[in-house]
Design an enzyme around this catalytic site. Structure first.
Site, PDB file in Angstrom:
ATOM      1  N   GLU A 153       8.193   3.010   2.289  1.00 47.31           N
ATOM      2  CA  GLU A 153       6.723   2.988   2.163  1.00 47.31           C
ATOM      3  C   GLU A 153       6.183   4.295   2.723  1.00 47.31           C
ATOM      4  OE1 GLU A 153       5.748  -1.719   3.301  1.00 47.31           O
ATOM      5  OE2 GLU A 153       5.579  -0.169   4.818  1.00 47.31           O
ATOM      6  N   ARG A 168      -7.990  14.147  11.651  1.00 46.96           N
ATOM      7  CA  ARG A 168      -6.804  14.186  12.516  1.00 46.96           C
ATOM      8  C   ARG A 168      -6.937  15.137  13.707  1.00 46.96           C
ATOM      9  NH1 ARG A 168      -2.294  15.616  11.071  1.00 46.96           N
ATOM     10  NH2 ARG A 168      -1.052  14.036  12.081  1.00 46.96           N
ATOM     11  N   CYS A 220     -22.047  16.566  15.709  1.00 47.59           N
ATOM     12  CA  CYS A 220     -22.532  16.635  17.084  1.00 47.59           C
ATOM     13  C   CYS A 220     -21.514  15.977  18.008  1.00 47.59           C
ATOM     14  CB  CYS A 220     -23.887  15.943  17.190  1.00 47.59           C
ATOM     15  SG  CYS A 220     -25.060  16.609  16.016  1.00 47.59           S
ATOM     16  N   GLY A 233       4.072   7.618   3.121  1.00 50.07           N
ATOM     17  CA  GLY A 233       2.759   8.139   2.763  1.00 50.07           C
ATOM     18  C   GLY A 233       2.764   9.639   2.984  1.00 50.07           C
ATOM     19  N   ARG A 234       2.858  10.006   4.263  1.00 46.40           N
ATOM     20  CA  ARG A 234       2.799  11.415   4.653  1.00 46.40           C
ATOM     21  C   ARG A 234       3.812  12.288   3.908  1.00 46.40           C
ATOM     22  NH1 ARG A 234       0.656  12.275   9.643  1.00 46.40           N
ATOM     23  NH2 ARG A 234       1.368  10.213  10.233  1.00 46.40           N
ATOM     24  N   TYR A 245      -6.605  13.057  17.136  1.00 51.33           N
ATOM     25  CA  TYR A 245      -5.296  13.180  17.797  1.00 51.33           C
ATOM     26  C   TYR A 245      -5.040  14.572  18.349  1.00 51.33           C
ATOM     27  CZ  TYR A 245      -4.224   9.637  14.088  1.00 51.33           C
ATOM     28  OH  TYR A 245      -4.211   8.601  13.198  1.00 51.33           O
TER      29      TYR A 245
HETATM   30  C1  PLP Z   1       0.825   3.978   7.554  1.00 53.58           C
HETATM   31  C2  PLP Z   1       1.918   3.132   7.038  1.00 53.58           C
HETATM   32  C3  PLP Z   1       2.921   3.659   6.222  1.00 53.58           C
HETATM   33  C4  PLP Z   1       3.000   5.122   5.875  1.00 53.58           C
HETATM   34  O1  PLP Z   1       3.287   5.895   6.966  1.00 53.58           O
HETATM   35  P1  PLP Z   1       3.576   7.454   6.832  1.00 53.58           P
HETATM   36  O2  PLP Z   1       3.811   7.906   8.207  1.00 53.58           O
HETATM   37  O3  PLP Z   1       2.371   8.052   6.184  1.00 53.58           O
HETATM   38  O4  PLP Z   1       4.772   7.613   5.959  1.00 53.58           O
HETATM   39  C5  PLP Z   1       3.867   2.797   5.742  1.00 53.58           C
HETATM   40  N1  PLP Z   1       3.843   1.474   6.027  1.00 53.58           N
HETATM   41  C6  PLP Z   1       2.905   0.923   6.810  1.00 53.58           C
HETATM   42  C7  PLP Z   1       2.929  -0.529   7.076  1.00 53.58           C
HETATM   43  C8  PLP Z   1       1.913   1.731   7.338  1.00 53.58           C
HETATM   44  O5  PLP Z   1       0.981   1.184   8.131  1.00 53.58           O
END
Ligand code: PLP
Length: 422
Positions: free
Chosen positions: A273, A311, A342, A275-276, A315
């Site tokens: 899963e 970000r 602001c 994303g990044r 962070y």
């Molecule tokens: C945010 C998230 C991802 C993706 O994480 P990345 O660091 O962007 O790869 C995958 N699974 C779950 C459940 C998430 O909350």
């Protein structure tokens, strides 16, 4: 590794004639090449599927590109599920990995035929009460507690995180779910974030493979998949080397052959899963320098702000910056690059060495393709920017328009006396 933008000054000068800054720009070529590599890295596993984490870049055009590479999507809310449905994803290609889940979201995920990934033991009863049954295919999220550490010093604290179930709960959950009619099982874990090392997935996979061998012995459940979730990182800073997904895939393969094959579990599918890793490097925020300010420090004010990219503000995250047209100029100036909110944390860079910036210069803020636009918000009445796709042929397609004041006022529509005025 040197960080180079995927767009040039002359391209940006052309784009801004139609779409003013700031905007997020995505690199279709980069996205496709990377998606292909991910697929190839896990091709040894016939059931492999990447379920792209929609929250990273929730844009239908992006999701549809990934769909061409057989990817599914991972959703964590009602609207993300709606987005997946509207893009035509089949239910079995939608993972629903949420936590603290409202009842109607479980119901909708079930209606779509999505794979439900339970974050907690108590969600078994909650789900059953909500939808009246337990789905045939079900997944549970594991949290081993303690500290997760890799040999290069990268570590994270699952013991401090709100997600997942303990091992005892997981064993109990599988038994109960089986009694209630579940037939096919999966295990999910997300133990470290943005790991820039090829070691993370193989180590996680090793732990999860051993876990499912034990689960199989203790519960007799038919375990069909292991979901390695997200956490594969990207090099935000120039001193880091990017992960090699082929090496990562082989590392997981090795653990698979060592642990699962001898245990008779050689038909388990690997899911991810990410994303990044799928999108991060293939997006950037393009913004223009509009002010310079000299007080106790040197400031460059740009036309984007933390509402477009949060970000750094939340962070203190590093995002590399390139001043377009000055790629080879010496970085002999030190600036704070700021937005207009602001809030003093609204700085894209602090004490950053950059070439001398002139008003009107275009700045590329790198690696905003994931968790960039999507974390945007409307603080200070700031509006979200457009998202543009730089296509493989060099043309640009707008894949989301910029918000307008009408959008900001839209949720006041219910009041007759609140009208947009100039
Ligand atoms: C945010 C998230 C991802 C993706 O994480 P990345 O660091 O962007 O790869 C995958 N699974 C779950 C459940 C998430 O909350």
């Amino acid at each position: 590794m040197e960080k180079k933008p995927f767009v040039t000054k002359s391209q940006v000068e052309e784009i801004v004639k139609t779409y003013p800054t700031p905007f997020h720009l995505y690199d279709e070529k980069g996205i496709r090449e990377n998606a292909k590599k991910v697929k190839e890295a896990f091709a040894w596993n016939p059931g492999f599927r990447e379920y792209f984490a929609v929250k990273a870049t929730p844009n239908p055009y992006i999701l549809k590109i990934l769909q061409e590479y057989d990817m599914g999507c991972d959703c964590s809310s009602y609207t993300e599920l709606m987005l997946a449905k509207s893009c035509g994803f089949d239910g079995k290609h939608i993972m629903f990995s949420s936590n603290d889940t409202p009842a109607e979201e479980f119901a909708y995920a079930d209606e779509l035929g999505a794979i439900i990934n339970l974050d907690d033991f108590t969600h078994i009863d909650f789900l059953e009460e909500t939808i009246g049954h337990i789905p045939e295919t079900i997944s549970c999220r594991y949290n081993p507690g303690g500290v997760f550490e890799l040999s290069n010093g990268i570590m994270d604290n699952p013991g401090d995180s709100k997600y997942g179930m303990t091992k005892d709960q997981l064993i109990e959950a599988f038994k109960i779910l089986k009694d209630k009619g579940a037939k096919h099982f999966g295990v999910h874990a997300f133990l470290a974030s943005n790991t820039v090392t090829n070691e993370y997935y193989p180590k996680l996979a090793g732990e999860l493979f051993e876990l499912i061998v034990e689960l199989k012995e203790k519960t007799g459940c038919d375990i069909r998949f292991v979901n390695l979730s997200g956490g594969v990182g990207i090099p935000y800073t120039p001193d880091k080397e990017p992960n090699d997904i082929a090496v990562i895939g082989e590392g997981v393969h090795k653990k698979f052959d060592e642990i699962l094959v001898p245990a008779g579990l050689g038909d388990v599918s690997i899911y991810t899963e990410m994303g990044r890793f799928m999108l991060g490097p293939y997006g950037c925020l393009v913004t223009k320098a509009i002010h310079e300010k000299h007080i106790y420090k040197e400031y460059i004010g740009v036309d984007a702000c933390a509402a477009n990219l949060m970000r750094p503000a939340i962070y203190g995250a590093y995002h590399h910056i390139t001043v377009l047209g000055k790629e080879n100029a010496p970085c002999d100036h030190v600036y704070d690059v700021t937005g207009s909110l602001c809030e003093n944390c609204d700085k894209f860079a602090v004490d950053r060495k950059l070439p001398e910036i002139d008003m009107g210069d275009y700045l590329v803020i790198h690696d905003t393709g994931a968790h960039g636009f999507s974390m945007g918000y409307n603080y200070n009445g700031r509006l979200r920017s457009a998202e543009l796709l730089l296509k493989e042929d060099g043309s640009v397609k707008m894949i989301r328009r910029a918000e307008t004041p009408e959008d900001y006022f839209a949720t006041f529509d219910c009041f007759d006396d609140i009208r947009i005025t100039k």
